[in-house]
Design an enzyme around this catalytic site. Structure first.
Site, PDB file in Angstrom:
ATOM      1  N   ARG A  45       0.932  -1.200  -0.071  1.00  0.00           N
ATOM      2  CA  ARG A  45      -0.016  -0.023   0.002  1.00  0.00           C
ATOM      3  C   ARG A  45       0.935   1.330   0.069  1.00  0.00           C
ATOM      4  O   ARG A  45       0.686   2.378  -0.800  1.00  0.00           O
ATOM      5  CB  ARG A  45      -0.965  -0.051   1.063  1.00  0.00           C
ATOM      6  CG  ARG A  45      -1.933   1.186   1.208  1.00  0.00           C
ATOM      7  CD  ARG A  45      -3.016   0.851   2.238  1.00  0.00           C
ATOM      8  NE  ARG A  45      -4.092   1.677   1.777  1.00  0.00           N
ATOM      9  CZ  ARG A  45      -4.691   2.492   2.579  1.00  0.00           C
ATOM     10  NH1 ARG A  45      -4.009   2.834   3.834  1.00  0.00           N
ATOM     11  NH2 ARG A  45      -5.583   3.341   2.541  1.00  0.00           N
ATOM     12  N   HIS A  49       0.315   3.953  -2.408  1.00  0.00           N
ATOM     13  CA  HIS A  49      -0.022   5.441  -2.198  1.00  0.00           C
ATOM     14  C   HIS A  49       1.015   6.346  -2.682  1.00  0.00           C
ATOM     15  O   HIS A  49       0.802   7.595  -3.025  1.00  0.00           O
ATOM     16  CB  HIS A  49      -0.326   5.656  -0.984  1.00  0.00           C
ATOM     17  CG  HIS A  49      -1.833   5.188  -0.760  1.00  0.00           C
ATOM     18  ND1 HIS A  49      -2.732   5.823   0.291  1.00  0.00           N
ATOM     19  CD2 HIS A  49      -2.570   4.535  -1.287  1.00  0.00           C
ATOM     20  CE1 HIS A  49      -3.892   5.221   0.190  1.00  0.00           C
ATOM     21  NE2 HIS A  49      -3.938   4.445  -0.803  1.00  0.00           N
ATOM     22  N   HIS A 172      -5.916  -6.033  -3.178  1.00  0.00           N
ATOM     23  CA  HIS A 172      -6.628  -6.385  -1.747  1.00  0.00           C
ATOM     24  C   HIS A 172      -6.691  -8.007  -1.303  1.00  0.00           C
ATOM     25  O   HIS A 172      -7.232  -8.038  -0.299  1.00  0.00           O
ATOM     26  CB  HIS A 172      -7.957  -5.708  -2.055  1.00  0.00           C
ATOM     27  CG  HIS A 172      -8.050  -4.301  -1.834  1.00  0.00           C
ATOM     28  ND1 HIS A 172      -9.194  -3.566  -2.136  1.00  0.00           N
ATOM     29  CD2 HIS A 172      -7.100  -3.321  -1.385  1.00  0.00           C
ATOM     30  CE1 HIS A 172      -8.645  -2.086  -2.287  1.00  0.00           C
ATOM     31  NE2 HIS A 172      -7.525  -2.122  -1.656  1.00  0.00           N
ATOM     32  N   TRP A 188     -10.038  -8.883   3.341  1.00  0.00           N
ATOM     33  CA  TRP A 188     -10.805  -8.991   2.272  1.00  0.00           C
ATOM     34  C   TRP A 188     -10.974 -10.680   2.191  1.00  0.00           C
ATOM     35  O   TRP A 188     -11.705 -11.369   1.565  1.00  0.00           O
ATOM     36  CB  TRP A 188     -10.092  -8.670   0.963  1.00  0.00           C
ATOM     37  CG  TRP A 188     -10.409  -7.169   0.749  1.00  0.00           C
ATOM     38  CD1 TRP A 188     -11.163  -6.558   0.316  1.00  0.00           C
ATOM     39  CD2 TRP A 188      -9.537  -6.334   1.600  1.00  0.00           C
ATOM     40  NE1 TRP A 188     -11.055  -5.155   0.440  1.00  0.00           N
ATOM     41  CE2 TRP A 188      -9.874  -4.942   0.986  1.00  0.00           C
ATOM     42  CE3 TRP A 188      -8.213  -6.219   1.991  1.00  0.00           C
ATOM     43  CZ2 TRP A 188      -9.405  -3.724   1.170  1.00  0.00           C
ATOM     44  CZ3 TRP A 188      -7.564  -5.096   2.281  1.00  0.00           C
ATOM     45  CH2 TRP A 188      -8.237  -3.927   1.815  1.00  0.00           C
TER      46      TRP A 188
HETATM   47 FE1  DDH Z   1      -6.410  -0.342  -1.181  1.00  0.00          FE
HETATM   48  N1  DDH Z   1      -7.353   0.201   0.629  1.00  0.00           N
HETATM   49  N2  DDH Z   1      -7.885   0.775  -2.116  1.00  0.00           N
HETATM   50  N3  DDH Z   1      -5.466  -0.695  -3.012  1.00  0.00           N
HETATM   51  N4  DDH Z   1      -4.981  -1.584  -0.054  1.00  0.00           N
HETATM   52  C1  DDH Z   1      -6.978  -0.348   1.687  1.00  0.00           C
HETATM   53  C2  DDH Z   1      -6.011  -1.024   2.241  1.00  0.00           C
HETATM   54  C3  DDH Z   1      -4.979  -1.661   1.160  1.00  0.00           C
HETATM   55  C4  DDH Z   1      -8.735   1.593  -1.539  1.00  0.00           C
HETATM   56  C5  DDH Z   1      -9.073   1.553  -0.421  1.00  0.00           C
HETATM   57  C6  DDH Z   1      -8.347   1.075   0.870  1.00  0.00           C
HETATM   58  C7  DDH Z   1      -5.708  -0.307  -4.327  1.00  0.00           C
HETATM   59  C8  DDH Z   1      -6.918   0.221  -4.598  1.00  0.00           C
HETATM   60  C9  DDH Z   1      -7.919   1.001  -3.516  1.00  0.00           C
HETATM   61  C10 DDH Z   1      -4.008  -2.081  -0.811  1.00  0.00           C
HETATM   62  C11 DDH Z   1      -3.698  -2.150  -2.104  1.00  0.00           C
HETATM   63  C12 DDH Z   1      -4.301  -1.429  -3.046  1.00  0.00           C
HETATM   64  C13 DDH Z   1      -7.728   0.306   2.914  1.00  0.00           C
HETATM   65  C14 DDH Z   1      -7.457   0.054   4.335  1.00  0.00           C
HETATM   66  C15 DDH Z   1      -8.420   1.244   2.198  1.00  0.00           C
HETATM   67  C16 DDH Z   1      -9.752   2.009   2.642  1.00  0.00           C
HETATM   68  C17 DDH Z   1      -6.455   0.894   4.916  1.00  0.00           C
HETATM   69  C18 DDH Z   1      -6.484   0.854   6.742  1.00  0.00           C
HETATM   70  O1  DDH Z   1      -7.337   0.968   7.243  1.00  0.00           O
HETATM   71  O2  DDH Z   1      -5.324   0.552   6.881  1.00  0.00           O
HETATM   72  C19 DDH Z   1      -9.498   2.110  -2.585  1.00  0.00           C
HETATM   73  C20 DDH Z   1     -10.781   2.913  -2.344  1.00  0.00           C
HETATM   74  C21 DDH Z   1      -9.041   1.947  -3.675  1.00  0.00           C
HETATM   75  C22 DDH Z   1      -9.729   2.075  -5.153  1.00  0.00           C
HETATM   76  O3  DDH Z   1      -9.056   1.597  -6.123  1.00  0.00           O
HETATM   77  C23 DDH Z   1     -10.764   2.402  -5.503  1.00  0.00           C
HETATM   78  C24 DDH Z   1      -4.920  -0.621  -5.417  1.00  0.00           C
HETATM   79  C25 DDH Z   1      -4.955  -0.282  -6.572  1.00  0.00           C
HETATM   80  C26 DDH Z   1      -3.825  -1.276  -4.381  1.00  0.00           C
HETATM   81  C27 DDH Z   1      -2.505  -1.636  -4.819  1.00  0.00           C
HETATM   82  O4  DDH Z   1      -1.521  -2.010  -4.266  1.00  0.00           O
HETATM   83  C28 DDH Z   1      -2.254  -1.974  -6.390  1.00  0.00           C
HETATM   84  C29 DDH Z   1      -3.523  -3.275   0.190  1.00  0.00           C
HETATM   85  C30 DDH Z   1      -2.345  -3.878  -0.031  1.00  0.00           C
HETATM   86  C31 DDH Z   1      -4.023  -2.748   1.472  1.00  0.00           C
HETATM   87  C32 DDH Z   1      -3.930  -3.169   2.955  1.00  0.00           C
HETATM   88  C33 DDH Z   1      -2.894  -2.523   3.861  1.00  0.00           C
HETATM   89  C34 DDH Z   1      -2.411  -2.940   5.152  1.00  0.00           C
HETATM   90  O5  DDH Z   1      -2.345  -2.133   5.958  1.00  0.00           O
HETATM   91  O6  DDH Z   1      -2.664  -4.344   5.252  1.00  0.00           O
END
Ligand code: DDH
Length: 289
Positions: A45, A49, A172, A188
């Site tokens: 993540r 980000h 996810h 998930w």
């Molecule tokens: Fe995500 N994500 N994501 N995400 N994401 C969260 C956690 C993780 C959205 C929202 C959230 C991608 C796209 C989207 C990962 C990878 C990727 C969380 C929770 C939210 C909210 C965070 C927390 O509470 O700690 C949304 C909205 C989108 C969207 O596309 C619309 C993408 C593209 C990726 C990627 O990596 C390419 C991952 C991995 C996590 C788990 C994080 C953790 O601490 O464990």
């Protein structure tokens, strides 16, 4: 974005593989972190980000400057909860002072995906630290409460098509949501420390709105143990996304190959690498044993 070609070219594949290995060893040692999720999700993540702020029409954002250490990007609500990932990597910033934040954070994502059993992610170095937050791009990351058209528009802004968008959100499979970070809660699926196509398999099950005091999220009807965000469920509601959800649920090899291309593209948004800078493909710890 101008590459630090000098710094990049004086270092070899082995220099970066050494950092990869150090990060990977530390990930291994901390496999009990976050209820057994380990650092796979949070490092993936952080890489996402730091890159997903990109706006193709303005050429702004992206992983180049490592802007997330500065206000306003650091305090972007979407980045809440990422400090443990930056802190996890910071010791390598001291050990390898020549690597930039953008390179280190994106490399951390490559380690996380590969060590979790995911595909190889081709990666290139050369990002340069920004010295202030002026080029930070807050309020550009997705809002999980929105619908499919919004998701399509947001990833379109970065230059991704529907297929790439669905593949990327398949990340996810890793990690979880944290009430004290995003407000959402839970993983998930059950294998949240392994990179698989399970996100798509779970998404195709039956989901219902969870009754709780938090933001609107979904729980699986069968066990109520797992969660989906509104933007995840949105991938089932638009045919241009659903088509790819089904393809990736049926064919993990295809998902791996498409994810690898899309994630490598994500990490390089806004950066023009000269053709002389060839991507590295790192060995996993397992492959070196
Ligand atoms: Fe995500 N994500 N994501 N995400 N994401 C969260 C956690 C993780 C959205 C929202 C959230 C991608 C796209 C989207 C990962 C990878 C990727 C969380 C929770 C939210 C909210 C965070 C927390 O509470 O700690 C949304 C909205 C989108 C969207 O596309 C619309 C993408 C593209 C990726 C990627 O990596 C390419 C991952 C991995 C996590 C788990 C994080 C953790 O601490 O464990």
């Amino acid at each position: 974005a101008t590459l630090n070609a000098a710094a990049a070219s004086s270092k070899t594949f082995n220099d970066y593989q050494a950092i990869y290995n150090d990060i990977a060893e530390k990930v291994r040692e901390n496999d009990e972190y976050d209820g057994g999720a380990g650092y796979f999700g949070i490092l993936t993540r952080l890489a996402w980000h730091s890159s997903g702020t990109y706006d193709a029409s303005k050429g702004s954002g992206g992983s180049f400057g490592g802007n997330m250490v500065f206000a306003p990007e650091q305090y972007d609500g979407a980045n809440a909860g990422l400090a443990p990932a930056r802190d996890f990597l910071s010791e390598f910033q001291y050990k390898y002072p020549w690597i930039s934040r953008g390179d280190l954070w994106t490399l951390g994502g490559v380690v996380a995906v590969q060590e979790a059993g995911g595909p190889k992610i081709p990666w290139r170095p050369g990002r340069v630290n920004a010295t202030d937050g002026k080029k930070g791009a807050p309020n550009t990351l997705p809002d999980a409460s929105r619908d499919g058209k919004y998701v399509k528009g947001l990833f379109g802004r970065m230059g991704f098509n529907e297929q790439e968008t669905v593949a990327l959100i398949g990340a996810h499979c890793l990690g979880k949501c944290h009430k004290n970070a995003s407000g959402y809660e839970g993983p998930w699926g059950p294998s949240f420390n392994m990179f698989t196509n399970d996100f798509f398999n779970y998404l195709l099950k039956d989901w219902q709105v969870k009754q709780w005091d938090g933001p609107k999220q979904y729980e699986d009807v069968e066990t109520k143990l797992f969660m989906m965000l509104p933007t995840d469920i949105a991938l089932k509601e638009e045919n241009y996304f659903l088509k790819w959800v089904k393809i990736y649920a049926d064919d993990e090899k295809k998902f791996f190959s498409d994810f690898s291309k899309a994630f490598a593209k994500l990490l390089e948004l806004g950066i023009q690498f000269p053709s002389s800078v060839k991507p590295f493909e790192f060995k996993t710890l397992d492959e070196q044993e």
